[in-house]
Write a protein that holds these residues in place. Structure first.
Motif, PDB file in Angstrom:
ATOM      1  N   VAL A   1      63.929  54.696 -10.864  1.00 22.58           N
ATOM      2  CA  VAL A   1      64.605  53.386 -10.694  1.00 22.58           C
ATOM      3  C   VAL A   1      63.543  52.200 -10.545  1.00 22.58           C
ATOM      4  CG1 VAL A   1      65.707  52.214  -8.668  1.00 22.58           C
ATOM      5  CG2 VAL A   1      66.549  54.740  -9.154  1.00 22.58           C
ATOM      6  N   LEU A   2      62.324  52.592  -9.782  1.00 19.86           N
ATOM      7  CA  LEU A   2      61.488  51.415  -9.772  1.00 19.86           C
ATOM      8  C   LEU A   2      60.822  51.265 -11.210  1.00 19.86           C
ATOM      9  CD1 LEU A   2      59.384  52.459  -6.487  1.00 19.86           C
ATOM     10  CD2 LEU A   2      61.046  50.891  -6.699  1.00 19.86           C
ATOM     11  N   ALA A   3      60.779  52.083 -11.805  1.00 19.65           N
ATOM     12  CA  ALA A   3      60.200  51.939 -13.447  1.00 19.65           C
ATOM     13  C   ALA A   3      61.090  50.912 -14.149  1.00 19.65           C
ATOM     14  CB  ALA A   3      59.736  53.212 -14.052  1.00 19.65           C
ATOM     15  N   ALA A   4      62.365  51.216 -13.851  1.00 20.00           N
ATOM     16  CA  ALA A   4      63.338  50.518 -14.743  1.00 20.00           C
ATOM     17  C   ALA A   4      63.462  48.840 -14.168  1.00 20.00           C
ATOM     18  CB  ALA A   4      65.051  51.055 -14.622  1.00 20.00           C
ATOM     19  N   VAL A   5      63.450  48.838 -12.821  1.00 19.08           N
ATOM     20  CA  VAL A   5      63.462  47.667 -12.306  1.00 19.08           C
ATOM     21  C   VAL A   5      61.947  46.748 -12.768  1.00 19.08           C
ATOM     22  CG1 VAL A   5      62.930  46.353 -10.213  1.00 19.08           C
ATOM     23  CG2 VAL A   5      64.600  48.008 -10.307  1.00 19.08           C
ATOM     24  N   VAL A   6      60.900  47.567 -12.811  1.00 22.25           N
ATOM     25  CA  VAL A   6      59.754  46.656 -13.073  1.00 22.25           C
ATOM     26  C   VAL A   6      59.760  46.214 -14.348  1.00 22.25           C
ATOM     27  CG1 VAL A   6      57.219  46.981 -13.500  1.00 22.25           C
ATOM     28  CG2 VAL A   6      58.321  47.468 -11.420  1.00 22.25           C
ATOM     29  N   ALA A   7      60.307  47.245 -15.422  1.00 20.22           N
ATOM     30  CA  ALA A   7      60.289  46.866 -16.901  1.00 20.22           C
ATOM     31  C   ALA A   7      61.101  45.563 -17.071  1.00 20.22           C
ATOM     32  CB  ALA A   7      60.816  48.130 -17.543  1.00 20.22           C
ATOM     33  N   VAL A   8      62.426  45.628 -16.290  1.00 22.24           N
ATOM     34  CA  VAL A   8      63.360  44.462 -16.590  1.00 22.24           C
ATOM     35  C   VAL A   8      62.729  42.994 -15.929  1.00 22.24           C
ATOM     36  CG1 VAL A   8      65.415  43.650 -15.906  1.00 22.24           C
ATOM     37  CG2 VAL A   8      65.381  45.994 -16.576  1.00 22.24           C
ATOM     38  N   LEU A   9      62.276  43.407 -14.795  1.00 24.63           N
ATOM     39  CA  LEU A   9      61.534  42.133 -14.248  1.00 24.63           C
ATOM     40  C   LEU A   9      60.333  41.615 -15.178  1.00 24.63           C
ATOM     41  CD1 LEU A   9      61.685  42.771 -10.591  1.00 24.63           C
ATOM     42  CD2 LEU A   9      63.239  41.641 -11.925  1.00 24.63           C
ATOM     43  N   ALA A  10      59.570  42.548 -15.679  1.00 26.08           N
ATOM     44  CA  ALA A  10      58.442  42.035 -16.273  1.00 26.08           C
ATOM     45  C   ALA A  10      58.676  41.119 -17.682  1.00 26.08           C
ATOM     46  CB  ALA A  10      57.593  43.267 -16.748  1.00 26.08           C
ATOM     47  N   ILE A  11      59.847  41.957 -18.321  1.00 31.73           N
ATOM     48  CA  ILE A  11      60.335  40.881 -19.654  1.00 31.73           C
ATOM     49  C   ILE A  11      60.929  39.766 -19.345  1.00 31.73           C
ATOM     50  CG2 ILE A  11      62.144  41.087 -21.299  1.00 31.73           C
ATOM     51  CD1 ILE A  11      61.686  44.218 -21.460  1.00 31.73           C
ATOM     52  N   LEU A  12      61.776  39.573 -18.020  1.00 35.46           N
ATOM     53  CA  LEU A  12      62.455  38.437 -17.962  1.00 35.46           C
ATOM     54  C   LEU A  12      61.549  37.421 -17.286  1.00 35.46           C
ATOM     55  CD1 LEU A  12      65.599  39.870 -15.653  1.00 35.46           C
ATOM     56  CD2 LEU A  12      65.404  38.897 -18.204  1.00 35.46           C
ATOM     57  N   VAL A  13      60.478  37.720 -16.435  1.00 38.18           N
ATOM     58  CA  VAL A  13      59.307  36.716 -15.997  1.00 38.18           C
ATOM     59  C   VAL A  13      58.458  36.337 -16.984  1.00 38.18           C
ATOM     60  CG1 VAL A  13      60.005  37.336 -13.393  1.00 38.18           C
ATOM     61  CG2 VAL A  13      58.088  38.431 -14.967  1.00 38.18           C
ATOM     62  N   ALA A  14      57.962  37.221 -17.904  1.00 39.40           N
ATOM     63  CA  ALA A  14      57.134  37.103 -19.025  1.00 39.40           C
ATOM     64  C   ALA A  14      57.893  36.127 -19.806  1.00 39.40           C
ATOM     65  CB  ALA A  14      56.593  38.326 -19.487  1.00 39.40           C
ATOM     66  N   ARG A  15      59.085  36.477 -20.238  1.00 40.32           N
ATOM     67  CA  ARG A  15      59.795  35.595 -21.214  1.00 40.32           C
ATOM     68  C   ARG A  15      59.730  34.082 -20.762  1.00 40.32           C
ATOM     69  NH1 ARG A  15      64.734  32.974 -21.203  1.00 40.32           N
ATOM     70  NH2 ARG A  15      65.517  33.199 -23.340  1.00 40.32           N
ATOM     71  N   TYR A  16      60.140  33.800 -19.425  1.00 39.17           N
ATOM     72  CA  TYR A  16      59.829  32.398 -18.879  1.00 39.17           C
ATOM     73  C   TYR A  16      58.598  31.821 -19.360  1.00 39.17           C
ATOM     74  CZ  TYR A  16      59.299  28.507 -16.004  1.00 39.17           C
ATOM     75  OH  TYR A  16      59.329  27.063 -15.292  1.00 39.17           O
ATOM     76  N   TRP A  17      57.598  32.543 -18.803  1.00 40.55           N
ATOM     77  CA  TRP A  17      56.112  32.051 -18.785  1.00 40.55           C
ATOM     78  C   TRP A  17      55.677  31.821 -20.230  1.00 40.55           C
ATOM     79  CZ3 TRP A  17      54.659  29.459 -15.016  1.00 40.55           C
ATOM     80  CH2 TRP A  17      55.158  29.792 -13.704  1.00 40.55           C
ATOM     81  N   TRP A  18      56.107  32.642 -20.952  1.00 37.95           N
ATOM     82  CA  TRP A  18      55.717  32.604 -22.480  1.00 37.95           C
ATOM     83  C   TRP A  18      56.185  31.316 -23.089  1.00 37.95           C
ATOM     84  CZ3 TRP A  18      52.758  35.470 -26.080  1.00 37.95           C
ATOM     85  CH2 TRP A  18      52.998  35.162 -27.395  1.00 37.95           C
ATOM     86  N   LEU A  19      57.578  31.125 -23.038  1.00 39.67           N
ATOM     87  CA  LEU A  19      58.353  30.144 -23.541  1.00 39.67           C
ATOM     88  C   LEU A  19      57.784  28.785 -22.855  1.00 39.67           C
ATOM     89  CD1 LEU A  19      61.987  31.524 -24.001  1.00 39.67           C
ATOM     90  CD2 LEU A  19      60.298  31.547 -25.567  1.00 39.67           C
ATOM     91  N   THR A  20      57.386  28.753 -21.880  1.00 35.83           N
ATOM     92  CA  THR A  20      56.704  27.667 -21.178  1.00 35.83           C
ATOM     93  C   THR A  20      55.326  27.296 -21.462  1.00 35.83           C
ATOM     94  OG1 THR A  20      56.664  28.588 -19.065  1.00 35.83           O
ATOM     95  CG2 THR A  20      58.679  27.383 -19.359  1.00 35.83           C
ATOM     96  N   GLY A  21      54.953  28.082 -22.435  1.00 38.39           N
ATOM     97  CA  GLY A  21      53.495  27.713 -22.681  1.00 38.39           C
ATOM     98  C   GLY A  21      52.234  28.579 -22.150  1.00 38.39           C
TER      99      GLY A  21
END
Length: 428
Positions: A277-297
């Motif tokens: 459960v924790l691994a799935a949560v971290v993988a999803v959260l990592a992609i979502l938050v990294a997406r934001y910071w990537w797209l904002t430079g």
């Protein structure tokens, strides 16, 4: 004011020669300094090495060499153990194909070449993450080898972690000299050690679909090549019939989320379920938050979040797997556009991973982790706990930001993209 003869001689050099001379000098500073430090350091990292005659105990490199030598002699790569440390080869068959050159030549030569490759990979990552070139890059690289435990032990063991990180960074932070279609590096890294595949998923969500599909294709081609060349070994690997690691998930050197759950709850079904459960949560959260910071430079910070997540979600992530702490530290030190709390938590997490205090102050022999007290467990699990809290905090922060902000910033950046080189000039 008089001009010396030496100054006149330099001034009279052709422009092309001066340019070549400057490039050679810069390369010596950027790679020569950390390479010398690495050669002197590596014999002292793992017990059993010696400086003279130079003979570092690069345990994992010896496993790679013995595995491919056994393959060429007609034995299966998963049926043999390295002579000195009795360790098994556990990588995908494609990795053995890539490592076939290791079977040739003397051991000392490959140890020296491996040190050089790791230094080149590390310096490439630092340069692409924005560390100034020349003397600064050389000194930062040398300091990182000494001070950052995952880099130091990757060097000491002769591991591949820094090399795989460099392959991914070549795709995500390319310079003007594009060496291959973006995504190939991610796919090849995933074919060698699986978990870099998370970067392919990240690319898809970060509006880089071509890179994502290219990485998937590269992974598929590499894996099929492994099946064609080594069908029996491929069957064993992909049906989970290869040897397990040398230590169980409770061992304090395993800093993944499974290390966290098994040290707190033992080798139970509850621990395994909670890890999933924790691994799935971290993988999803990592992609979502990294997406934001990537797209904002904030790309260096974004890729460090995905990279560290690959270690957290792995069933076994020894301390030397956390090499992605390097771009994290660069980001929190240099990127003043990150929120203050992010930089502070990121700095603490990065320094903790770099020091690896649990391995220094906690007992770890003879299954000691199975008998830790609550407070010992707390110290042993700071890395996965702080990582989990950081991803949750970043996600909560993301929910508070204006919807569509990241996409709008990314569109603005794409409009400034150089149509020839494919790079985006700095806003400054």
């Amino acid at each position: 004011m008089e001009t010396s003869a030496d100054e006149l001689n330099v001034a009279e050099l052709p422009t092309e020669e001066k340019s070549v001379s400057r490039r050679v000098g810069r390369v010596l500073l950027e790679f020569g300094i950390p390479f010398v430090v690495a050669v002197l350091l590596v014999p002292f990292v793992i017990t059993g090495g010696r400086l003279w005659p130079w003979e570092p105990a690069m345990i994992d490199l010896d496993v790679y060499r013995f595995g491919v030598q056994s393959l060429l002699s007609g034995q299966g790569i998963y049926d043999v153990l390295s002579p000195a440390w009795k360790l098994a080869y556990i990588y995908p068959p494609f990795a053995a194909i890539v490592m076939l050159p290791l079977a040739l030549g003397p051991t000392w030569l490959w140890r020296l070449l491996w040190v050089a490759l790791l230094v080149v990979a590390q310096q490439s990552v630092l340069r692409r993450c924005g560390v100034p070139r020349g003397l600064v890059l050389g000194l930062v690289g040398a300091a990182a080898l000494v001070a950052v435990e995952p880099l130091r032990t990757t060097l000491g063991y002769g591991q591949v972690n820094t090399l795989l990180m460099a392959l991914v960074v070549l795709d995500l932070l390319p310079d003007r000299r594009r060496r291959w279609p973006r995504g190939v590096g991610i796919g090849v890294a995933a074919a060698i050690k699986l978990f870099p595949a998370l970067f392919g998923v990240f690319a898809l969500f970060a509006r880089r679909a071509r890179m994502a599909w290219t990485s998937a294709a590269a992974f598929g081609v590499a894996t099929v090549l492994g099946i064609i060349v080594l069908p029996a070994e491929s069957l064993r690997f992909w049906t989970f019939q290869i040897p397990a690691g040398t230590s169980g998930p409770q061992y304090v050197g395993n800093q993944s989320l499974q290390g966290l759950t098994t040290r707190f709850f033992g080798m139970s079904l509850t621990a395994r379920g909670l890890f999933a459960v924790l691994a799935a949560v971290v993988a999803v959260l990592a992609i979502l938050v990294a997406r934001y910071w990537w797209l904002t430079g904030h790309k260096v910070f974004a890729l460090s979040l995905v990279g560290l997540a690959t270690s957290l979600v792995s069933p076994l992530a020894w301390t030397h797997h956390f090499v992605w702490v390097l771009p994290l530290l660069v980001a929190v030190v240099t990127d003043d556009g990150l929120p203050v709390w992010v930089r502070r938590v990121g700095m603490f997490w990065g320094l903790w991973i770099s020091i690896q205090l649990p391995l220094t102050i906690l007992p770890y022999a003879d299954n000691a982790a199975a008998h830790y007290s609550f407070w010992q467990n707390l110290v042993a699990n700071v890395t996965p706990l702080v990582g989990l809290l950081l991803y949750i905090g970043l996600f909560v922060d993301l929910l508070r930001r204006p919807r569509g902000e990241a996409e709008a910033r990314d569109r603005e950046a794409q409009e400034r993209r150089d149509p020839v080189t494919g790079t985006i000039p700095s806003a400054g």
